[in-house]
Motif scaffolding. Structure first.
Motif, short mmCIF file in Angstrom:
data_model
loop_
_atom_site.label_atom_id
_atom_site.label_comp_id
_atom_site.label_asym_id
_atom_site.label_seq_id
_atom_site.Cartn_x
_atom_site.Cartn_y
_atom_site.Cartn_z
N THR A 210 -3.83 -32.98 -56.51
CA THR A 210 -3.68 -33.20 -57.95
C THR A 210 -3.09 -34.59 -58.19
O THR A 210 -2.05 -34.92 -57.64
N GLU B 155 4.88 -34.90 -55.16
CA GLU B 155 4.87 -35.44 -56.52
C GLU B 155 3.59 -36.22 -56.83
O GLU B 155 3.07 -36.12 -57.94
N GLU B 156 3.10 -36.99 -55.88
CA GLU B 156 1.96 -37.88 -56.15
C GLU B 156 0.60 -37.28 -55.84
O GLU B 156 -0.41 -37.76 -56.35
N THR B 157 0.57 -36.21 -55.01
CA THR B 157 -0.73 -35.65 -54.62
C THR B 157 -0.86 -34.15 -54.88
O THR B 157 -1.96 -33.62 -54.78
N GLY B 158 0.24 -33.46 -55.13
CA GLY B 158 0.21 -32.01 -55.29
C GLY B 158 0.19 -31.27 -53.96
O GLY B 158 0.20 -30.04 -53.93
N SER C 50 -1.05 -37.49 -59.95
CA SER C 50 0.14 -37.58 -60.80
C SER C 50 -0.06 -38.67 -61.85
O SER C 50 -1.03 -39.42 -61.82
N HIS C 51 0.92 -38.78 -62.74
CA HIS C 51 0.90 -39.82 -63.76
C HIS C 51 1.05 -41.23 -63.17
O HIS C 51 0.80 -42.21 -63.84
N GLU C 52 1.46 -41.32 -61.91
CA GLU C 52 1.71 -42.62 -61.29
C GLU C 52 0.44 -43.32 -60.82
O GLU C 52 0.49 -44.50 -60.51
#
Length: 157
Positions: free
Chosen positions: A112, A69-72, A114-116
């Motif tokens: 990638t 979720e946070e790095t792809g 994330s929005h976080e």
């Protein structure tokens, strides 16, 4: 959301107001140069990919999910590094936090943001300008484990 059966509901209501630790899981990911992947959090500082363990989820599953979720990146857990405790107070909020930190290997995906987070970057541990909470402790413990495994001689058949 479904309402639990009455005995479960009563047990839950008896727990209201009882403060228990929050459990989080972290994924420590290194590149071939020994740099650790960190996310610059929107609320301040660089941290390992991490998040709270969801109901019916194992901490290792959380580490894999949060890394994605946070790095792809798709990762697999190589091994448990340790269990760390952050005491309540200040920015930490009212709960003790237990972090289960895992050494992970990348098996796919594309890096990638994330929005976080504000940024993703591989860092030499000694060059990180501002750490989030006690993530430096997690990173250094994991780096020692990664380094000892990386320096082991290969076993030939």
């Amino acid at each position: 959301m479904t309402v639990p059966e009455e005995p479960i509901r009563q047990r839950f209501l008896a727990e209201l107001g009882y403060i228990t630790p929050k459990v989080g899981a972290d994924a420590a990911i290194f590149n071939d140069q020994g740099e650790i992947l960190l996310m610059n959090r929107a609320d301040g500082g660089w941290c390992l990919p991490c998040g709270w363990v969801e109901p019916n989820e194992k901490p290792a599953e959380t580490a894999v999910r949060e890394a994605r979720e946070e790095t792809g990146l798709e990762v697999v857990v190589r091994q448990l590094v340790g269990v760390f405790t952050r005491m309540p107070g200040g920015r930490n909020g009212p709960h003790t936090m237990v972090a289960v930190v895992h050494l992970c290997d990348v098996v796919g995906g594309v890096l990638t943001l994330s929005h976080e987070g504000l940024a993703l970057r591989y860092w030499p541990i000694d060059d990180v300008p501002v750490w989030h909470a006690i993530h430096e402790q997690y990173a250094r413990a994991t780096y020692e484990r990664w380094q000892s495994e990386t320096l082991l001689p290969a076993i030939s058949n």
